[in-house]
Design a protein around this motif. Structure first.
Motif, PDB file in Angstrom:
ATOM      1  N   ARG A  48       0.829  -1.204   0.000  1.00  0.00           N
ATOM      2  CA  ARG A  48       0.000   0.000   0.000  1.00  0.00           C
ATOM      3  C   ARG A  48       0.867   1.259   0.000  1.00  0.00           C
ATOM      4  NH1 ARG A  48      -3.950   1.618  -2.576  1.00  0.00           N
ATOM      5  NH2 ARG A  48      -4.729   3.527  -1.707  1.00  0.00           N
ATOM      6  N   ILE A  49       1.925   1.245   0.783  1.00  0.00           N
ATOM      7  CA  ILE A  49       2.825   2.397   0.850  1.00  0.00           C
ATOM      8  C   ILE A  49       3.470   2.656  -0.505  1.00  0.00           C
ATOM      9  CG2 ILE A  49       5.031   3.190   1.816  1.00  0.00           C
ATOM     10  CD1 ILE A  49       4.097   1.848   4.481  1.00  0.00           C
ATOM     11  N   SER A  50       3.847   1.599  -1.197  1.00  0.00           N
ATOM     12  CA  SER A  50       4.527   1.776  -2.498  1.00  0.00           C
ATOM     13  C   SER A  50       3.646   2.477  -3.517  1.00  0.00           C
ATOM     14  CB  SER A  50       5.012   0.435  -3.045  1.00  0.00           C
ATOM     15  OG  SER A  50       3.929  -0.337  -3.510  1.00  0.00           O
ATOM     16  N   THR A  51       2.332   2.352  -3.367  1.00  0.00           N
ATOM     17  CA  THR A  51       1.417   3.019  -4.301  1.00  0.00           C
ATOM     18  C   THR A  51       0.995   4.395  -3.797  1.00  0.00           C
ATOM     19  OG1 THR A  51      -0.576   2.036  -3.324  1.00  0.00           O
ATOM     20  CG2 THR A  51       0.505   0.802  -5.105  1.00  0.00           C
ATOM     21  N   SER A  52       1.469   4.786  -2.608  1.00  0.00           N
ATOM     22  CA  SER A  52       0.996   6.019  -1.988  1.00  0.00           C
ATOM     23  C   SER A  52       2.098   7.017  -1.651  1.00  0.00           C
ATOM     24  CB  SER A  52       0.264   5.680  -0.685  1.00  0.00           C
ATOM     25  OG  SER A  52      -0.803   4.818  -0.918  1.00  0.00           O
ATOM     26  N   LYS A  53       3.311   6.770  -2.071  1.00  0.00           N
ATOM     27  CA  LYS A  53       4.427   7.619  -1.650  1.00  0.00           C
ATOM     28  C   LYS A  53       4.586   8.891  -2.469  1.00  0.00           C
ATOM     29  CE  LYS A  53       7.917   4.923  -1.661  1.00  0.00           C
ATOM     30  NZ  LYS A  53       9.189   4.259  -1.476  1.00  0.00           N
ATOM     31  N   ASP A  54       4.381   8.813  -3.751  1.00  0.00           N
ATOM     32  CA  ASP A  54       4.670   9.948  -4.627  1.00  0.00           C
ATOM     33  C   ASP A  54       3.392  10.588  -5.147  1.00  0.00           C
ATOM     34  OD1 ASP A  54       7.457   9.480  -4.403  1.00  0.00           O
ATOM     35  OD2 ASP A  54       7.277   7.864  -5.861  1.00  0.00           O
ATOM     36  N   ILE A  55       2.807  11.430  -4.330  1.00  0.00           N
ATOM     37  CA  ILE A  55       1.557  12.090  -4.677  1.00  0.00           C
ATOM     38  C   ILE A  55       1.868  13.534  -5.057  1.00  0.00           C
ATOM     39  CG2 ILE A  55      -0.698  12.818  -3.849  1.00  0.00           C
ATOM     40  CD1 ILE A  55      -0.546  10.451  -1.850  1.00  0.00           C
ATOM     41  N   ALA A  56       1.462  13.906  -6.253  1.00  0.00           N
ATOM     42  CA  ALA A  56       1.683  15.287  -6.708  1.00  0.00           C
ATOM     43  C   ALA A  56       0.458  16.160  -6.437  1.00  0.00           C
ATOM     44  CB  ALA A  56       2.029  15.299  -8.189  1.00  0.00           C
ATOM     45  N   SER A  57      -0.729  15.587  -6.601  1.00  0.00           N
ATOM     46  CA  SER A  57      -1.966  16.326  -6.347  1.00  0.00           C
ATOM     47  C   SER A  57      -3.079  15.327  -6.060  1.00  0.00           C
ATOM     48  CB  SER A  57      -2.337  17.191  -7.558  1.00  0.00           C
ATOM     49  OG  SER A  57      -2.751  16.377  -8.623  1.00  0.00           O
ATOM     50  N   PHE A  58      -4.220  15.843  -5.641  1.00  0.00           N
ATOM     51  CA  PHE A  58      -5.342  14.977  -5.278  1.00  0.00           C
ATOM     52  C   PHE A  58      -6.552  15.184  -6.180  1.00  0.00           C
ATOM     53  CE2 PHE A  58      -2.871  15.622  -1.450  1.00  0.00           C
ATOM     54  CZ  PHE A  58      -2.641  14.309  -1.076  1.00  0.00           C
ATOM     55  N   ASN A  59      -6.331  15.526  -7.424  1.00  0.00           N
ATOM     56  CA  ASN A  59      -7.482  15.808  -8.282  1.00  0.00           C
ATOM     57  C   ASN A  59      -7.526  14.987  -9.560  1.00  0.00           C
ATOM     58  OD1 ASN A  59      -5.327  17.105  -9.461  1.00  0.00           O
ATOM     59  ND2 ASN A  59      -6.424  18.999  -9.872  1.00  0.00           N
ATOM     60  N   LYS A  60      -6.769  13.913  -9.640  1.00  0.00           N
ATOM     61  CA  LYS A  60      -6.798  13.063 -10.825  1.00  0.00           C
ATOM     62  C   LYS A  60      -7.982  12.099 -10.713  1.00  0.00           C
ATOM     63  CE  LYS A  60      -4.081   9.918 -13.586  1.00  0.00           C
ATOM     64  NZ  LYS A  60      -2.876   9.094 -13.687  1.00  0.00           N
ATOM     65  N   VAL A  61      -8.946  12.232 -11.630  1.00  0.00           N
ATOM     66  CA  VAL A  61     -10.158  11.419 -11.606  1.00  0.00           C
ATOM     67  C   VAL A  61      -9.799   9.945 -11.744  1.00  0.00           C
ATOM     68  CG1 VAL A  61     -12.345  10.955 -12.798  1.00  0.00           C
ATOM     69  CG2 VAL A  61     -11.564  13.314 -12.495  1.00  0.00           C
ATOM     70  N   LYS A  62     -10.453   9.127 -10.928  1.00  0.00           N
ATOM     71  CA  LYS A  62     -10.294   7.669 -10.852  1.00  0.00           C
ATOM     72  C   LYS A  62      -9.036   7.242 -10.114  1.00  0.00           C
ATOM     73  CE  LYS A  62     -14.106   7.080 -13.025  1.00  0.00           C
ATOM     74  NZ  LYS A  62     -15.291   7.019 -12.217  1.00  0.00           N
ATOM     75  N   ALA A  63      -8.285   8.183  -9.586  1.00  0.00           N
ATOM     76  CA  ALA A  63      -7.089   7.849  -8.812  1.00  0.00           C
ATOM     77  C   ALA A  63      -7.470   7.685  -7.341  1.00  0.00           C
ATOM     78  CB  ALA A  63      -6.036   8.942  -8.960  1.00  0.00           C
ATOM     79  N   ASN A  64      -6.653   6.924  -6.605  1.00  0.00           N
ATOM     80  CA  ASN A  64      -6.864   6.839  -5.159  1.00  0.00           C
ATOM     81  C   ASN A  64      -5.543   7.030  -4.436  1.00  0.00           C
ATOM     82  OD1 ASN A  64      -5.763   4.074  -4.340  1.00  0.00           O
ATOM     83  ND2 ASN A  64      -7.170   3.517  -5.988  1.00  0.00           N
ATOM     84  N   TYR A  65      -5.658   7.498  -3.209  1.00  0.00           N
ATOM     85  CA  TYR A  65      -4.506   7.910  -2.420  1.00  0.00           C
ATOM     86  C   TYR A  65      -4.680   7.441  -0.984  1.00  0.00           C
ATOM     87  CZ  TYR A  65      -4.724  11.231  -6.299  1.00  0.00           C
ATOM     88  OH  TYR A  65      -4.829  11.795  -7.540  1.00  0.00           O
ATOM     89  N   GLN A  66      -3.574   7.198  -0.317  1.00  0.00           N
ATOM     90  CA  GLN A  66      -3.570   6.856   1.094  1.00  0.00           C
ATOM     91  C   GLN A  66      -2.605   7.811   1.793  1.00  0.00           C
ATOM     92  OE1 GLN A  66      -5.213   3.661   1.427  1.00  0.00           O
ATOM     93  NE2 GLN A  66      -5.484   3.983   3.596  1.00  0.00           N
ATOM     94  N   LEU A  67      -3.039   8.402   2.894  1.00  0.00           N
ATOM     95  CA  LEU A  67      -2.221   9.368   3.623  1.00  0.00           C
ATOM     96  C   LEU A  67      -2.139   9.004   5.097  1.00  0.00           C
ATOM     97  CD1 LEU A  67      -3.753  12.537   1.994  1.00  0.00           C
ATOM     98  CD2 LEU A  67      -1.447  11.653   1.601  1.00  0.00           C
ATOM     99  N   ALA A  68      -1.023   9.329   5.713  1.00  0.00           N
ATOM    100  CA  ALA A  68      -0.763   9.022   7.115  1.00  0.00           C
ATOM    101  C   ALA A  68      -1.246  10.147   8.024  1.00  0.00           C
ATOM    102  CB  ALA A  68       0.734   8.803   7.315  1.00  0.00           C
ATOM    103  N   ILE A  69      -1.943   9.782   9.099  1.00  0.00           N
ATOM    104  CA  ILE A  69      -2.367  10.724  10.129  1.00  0.00           C
ATOM    105  C   ILE A  69      -1.366  10.587  11.285  1.00  0.00           C
ATOM    106  CG2 ILE A  69      -4.178  11.396  11.756  1.00  0.00           C
ATOM    107  CD1 ILE A  69      -6.168   9.812   9.938  1.00  0.00           C
ATOM    108  N   CYS A  70      -0.726  11.695  11.649  1.00  0.00           N
ATOM    109  CA  CYS A  70       0.298  11.659  12.703  1.00  0.00           C
ATOM    110  C   CYS A  70       0.026  12.700  13.775  1.00  0.00           C
ATOM    111  CB  CYS A  70       1.678  11.936  12.098  1.00  0.00           C
ATOM    112  SG  CYS A  70       2.168  10.739  10.844  1.00  0.00           S
ATOM    113  N   LEU A  71       0.424  12.356  14.993  1.00  0.00           N
ATOM    114  CA  LEU A  71       0.359  13.309  16.094  1.00  0.00           C
ATOM    115  C   LEU A  71       1.497  14.308  15.962  1.00  0.00           C
ATOM    116  CD1 LEU A  71      -0.235  10.952  19.159  1.00  0.00           C
ATOM    117  CD2 LEU A  71      -1.902  12.490  18.106  1.00  0.00           C
TER     118      LEU A  71
END
Length: 166
Positions: A48-71
């Motif tokens: 999952r991380i390998s598909t989620s590391k290099d994100i340029a933007s969050f507006n590409k239709v049909k794309a999905n993203y995973q992000l880390a929530i940190c304290l």
């Protein structure tokens, strides 16, 4: 790469060294109970991380993203969000939080901030969330945040909630 910050949290892209922590909280029985997996191995986490590391933007239709929530106070990974862009104006949001951090307002804080970010940065208008009908805590959270139920699936055992982002 940090995406956004709130009072207590920040949202960032995943890194390879997150794999064990990601696997740890996602494999807890009480967490997995309300997700589509029963266990989440370290191999699953690396994948999952390998598909989620290099994100340029969050507006590409049909794309999905995973992000880390940190304290912010100690940089601890406590959860993650999933984003799938459906159209130029609608995205789906999923969230998983380590059960050690349930009931402390972290999910509300990051969901509200991320929806605002998506509206301001990419002009999204609607966000959808799918939740299993027996996940009462999550349903309560979504209602508290202003989401409205728009459908219920007996086949999948879930409900769909929508929020118009203002």
């Amino acid at each position: 790469m940090k995406i956004l910050e709130t009072t207590r949290l920040y949202l960032r892209t995943f890194e390879n060294n997150d794999a064990y922590r990601l696997s740890d909280y996602r494999s807890k029985e009480e967490v997995a109970k309300y997700q589509s997996w029963d266990t989440f191995s370290v191999t699953d986490a690396y994948r999952r991380i390998s598909t989620s590391k290099d994100i340029a933007s969050f507006n590409k239709v049909k794309a999905n993203y995973q992000l880390a929530i940190c304290l912010k106070e100690n940089d601890l990974l406590i959860g993650d969000i999933f984003v799938e862009v459906m159209t130029r104006k609608i995205f789906v949001l999923g969230y998983t939080l380590d059960s050690d951090y349930w009931g402390l307002g972290y999910a509300s804080e990051i969901i509200e901030a991320f929806c605002k970010y998506m509206k301001q940065t990419y002009k999204f208008r609607k966000v959808l969330c799918y939740v299993y009908t027996d996940n009462k805590r999550s349903i309560h959270l979504l209602k508290k945040l202003g989401f409205k139920r728009i459908s219920k699936s007996k086949y999948f055992g879930d409900e769909t909630y929508i929020k118009f982002i203002r």
